[in-house]
Design a protein around this motif. Structure first.
Motif, short mmCIF file in Angstrom:
data_model
loop_
_atom_site.label_atom_id
_atom_site.label_comp_id
_atom_site.label_asym_id
_atom_site.label_seq_id
_atom_site.Cartn_x
_atom_site.Cartn_y
_atom_site.Cartn_z
N GLY A 6 0.91 -1.78 0.30
CA GLY A 6 -0.18 -0.08 0.41
C GLY A 6 0.70 1.27 0.02
O GLY A 6 0.46 2.36 -0.24
N LYS A 7 2.70 1.25 0.42
CA LYS A 7 3.03 2.21 -0.12
C LYS A 7 3.24 2.17 -1.07
O LYS A 7 4.31 2.02 -2.21
CB LYS A 7 4.36 1.90 1.04
CG LYS A 7 3.94 2.30 2.63
CD LYS A 7 4.59 1.88 3.52
CE LYS A 7 4.45 2.00 4.68
NZ LYS A 7 3.79 2.64 5.38
N ALA A 8 3.42 4.01 -1.56
CA ALA A 8 4.43 4.43 -2.57
C ALA A 8 5.95 5.24 -2.49
O ALA A 8 6.14 6.31 -1.75
CB ALA A 8 3.78 5.16 -3.58
N VAL A 9 6.49 4.59 -2.94
CA VAL A 9 8.11 4.88 -2.76
C VAL A 9 8.92 5.74 -4.22
O VAL A 9 8.78 5.18 -5.30
CB VAL A 9 8.50 3.10 -2.31
CG1 VAL A 9 9.80 3.85 -2.23
CG2 VAL A 9 8.16 3.05 -1.37
N VAL A 10 9.30 6.47 -4.09
CA VAL A 10 10.80 7.25 -5.43
C VAL A 10 11.88 6.84 -4.59
O VAL A 10 11.92 7.10 -4.11
CB VAL A 10 10.98 8.48 -5.42
CG1 VAL A 10 11.20 9.55 -6.39
CG2 VAL A 10 8.51 9.28 -6.08
N VAL A 11 12.36 5.77 -5.56
CA VAL A 11 13.72 5.83 -5.95
C VAL A 11 14.78 6.11 -7.39
O VAL A 11 14.09 6.08 -8.58
CB VAL A 11 14.50 4.35 -5.93
CG1 VAL A 11 15.58 3.53 -5.95
CG2 VAL A 11 13.46 3.78 -4.43
N ALA A 70 12.90 17.93 -10.40
CA ALA A 70 13.04 16.93 -9.39
C ALA A 70 11.28 17.13 -8.91
O ALA A 70 10.88 16.00 -7.86
CB ALA A 70 13.98 17.94 -7.58
N ALA A 71 10.69 17.85 -7.99
CA ALA A 71 9.26 18.35 -8.52
C ALA A 71 8.98 17.24 -9.28
O ALA A 71 7.79 16.90 -8.84
CB ALA A 71 9.05 19.93 -8.05
N ALA A 72 8.63 17.82 -10.36
CA ALA A 72 7.83 16.48 -11.05
C ALA A 72 7.90 15.12 -11.26
O ALA A 72 7.14 14.18 -10.78
CB ALA A 72 9.35 16.38 -12.73
N ILE A 73 9.18 14.32 -10.34
CA ILE A 73 9.00 13.38 -10.21
C ILE A 73 8.17 12.90 -8.65
O ILE A 73 7.60 11.86 -8.87
CB ILE A 73 10.85 12.37 -9.32
CG1 ILE A 73 11.68 13.00 -9.88
CG2 ILE A 73 11.25 11.15 -8.76
CD1 ILE A 73 13.51 12.80 -10.27
N VAL A 74 8.49 13.48 -7.91
CA VAL A 74 7.12 13.48 -7.03
C VAL A 74 6.26 13.91 -7.65
O VAL A 74 5.19 12.95 -7.21
CB VAL A 74 7.47 14.34 -5.87
CG1 VAL A 74 6.57 14.35 -4.62
CG2 VAL A 74 8.43 13.74 -5.28
N ARG A 127 6.69 18.20 0.76
CA ARG A 127 5.55 19.68 0.97
C ARG A 127 4.36 18.49 1.00
O ARG A 127 3.72 18.46 1.52
CB ARG A 127 5.64 20.03 0.21
CG ARG A 127 7.06 20.87 -0.79
CD ARG A 127 6.53 22.15 -1.70
NE ARG A 127 7.56 22.92 -1.65
CZ ARG A 127 8.73 22.23 -2.12
NH1 ARG A 127 8.34 21.94 -3.85
NH2 ARG A 127 10.29 23.95 -2.26
N VAL A 128 4.71 17.18 0.09
CA VAL A 128 3.33 15.96 0.14
C VAL A 128 2.66 15.40 1.84
O VAL A 128 2.19 15.16 2.13
CB VAL A 128 3.70 15.58 -0.68
CG1 VAL A 128 2.47 14.30 -1.46
CG2 VAL A 128 4.34 15.66 -1.93
#
Length: 280
Positions: A6-11, A70-74, A127-128
């Motif tokens: 259920g988690k969303a992760v950026v690497v 970088a913000a676009a990745i998030v 921010r999120v």
């Protein structure tokens, strides 16, 4: 049930080496993963491996060195998976050169990726996370922050990442958002390009050995752990102490040169030189 269901992760920097294994391990633990790398081919390959194994993955080729990208990745993570629960700031550059022969252009590029990239992506994620009231950031430091020959720019960048980690953790101490850093050691392309590292490391020290630490820090098992720098080298796991005042603290009404010299001849015991610390 997986640890990261259920988690969303950026690497970031997830196309090769350690980042690739962090992304795959997190996905195997149940996370939906944004696989970020400026090189689209390996990023696409990693995402395909995740989806073929039954996981969820998105490919991002944005550069962390640019604040908007970088913000676009998030943003991509939030759009694709509804939120961002974890960020692994893994993207990084490294090279070896003596300080008197360093190239300002190359130095700037390294700092922009290693330091500003970590800051830009982390700021966007925070921010999120602050709006949600929860989240985890795992920054990637290095034992080089203790000082390493031929790697001044890289060492400085990883020292900055460690300091940034401590600062963010302090800023977020009253929340449930956690910020930690890791100092992994594995045989990667960076090691192959480093004559000193090639001589002291075994090829058996593969990147997958470091991945469980990242999954642990992203998971609820590490709830309450923040502001830590964790080093994992194969079979060795330990914490790295933050910079702190070393005892004794000497007092003198006015320190003159002769007084300082006497202190160093007496009670003040200097730390070992960086080259010795690096052997640990």
């Amino acid at each position: 049930m997986g640890l990261l269901d259920g988690k969303a992760v950026v690497v970031t920097g997830a196309g090769r080496g350690l980042g690739r294994e962090y992304a795959r391990h997190a996905a195997a633990a149940g996370a939906a993963v944004v696989v970020n790398d400026v090189d689209p081919e390996p990023a696409t390959e990693v995402a395909a491996l995740i989806t073929e194994a039954g996981g969820r993955a998105e490919v991002s080729t944005h550069s962390v060195a640019d604040a908007d990208q970088a913000a676009a990745i998030v943003t991509q993570c939030v759009r694709a998976f509804g939120t961002i629960d974890g960020l692994v700031n893994n993207a990084g550059l490294n090279y070896q050169v003596p300080p008197w022969a360093d190239d300002p252009v190359r130095m700037r590029e390294l700092i922009e990726v290693n330091v500003l990239g970590t800051m830009f992506t982390g700021m966007a994620a925070l921010r999120v996370m602050r709006d949600r009231g929860t989240g985890v950031i795992v920054n990637v430091a290095s034992g080089a922050l203790l000082g390493k020959r031929g790697a001044a720019a890289y060492s400085a960048s990883k020292g900055a990442v460690a300091s940034l980690t401590y600062s963010w953790a302090a800023d977020l101490a009253e929340t449930t958002i956690r910020v930690n850093a890791i100092s992994p050691l594995a045989w990667t392309r960076m090691v192959e390009a480093d004559e000193v590292e090639r001589a002291r490391l075994s090829r058996d020290l593969t990147p997958d050995l470091a991945a469980p630490l990242v999954t642990y820090l992203l998971s609820d098992l590490s709830a309450g752990i923040t502001g830590q720098l964790v080093r994992l080298r194969g079979d060795k796991l330990h914490l790295v102490r933050q910079h702190a005042v070393k005892q004794p603290v000497l007092t003198c009404p006015r320190w003159e040169v002769e007084d300082i010299a006497a202190a160093f001849r007496g009670e003040l015991e200097p730390e070992p030189p960086p080259a010795e610390r690096w052997k640990l």
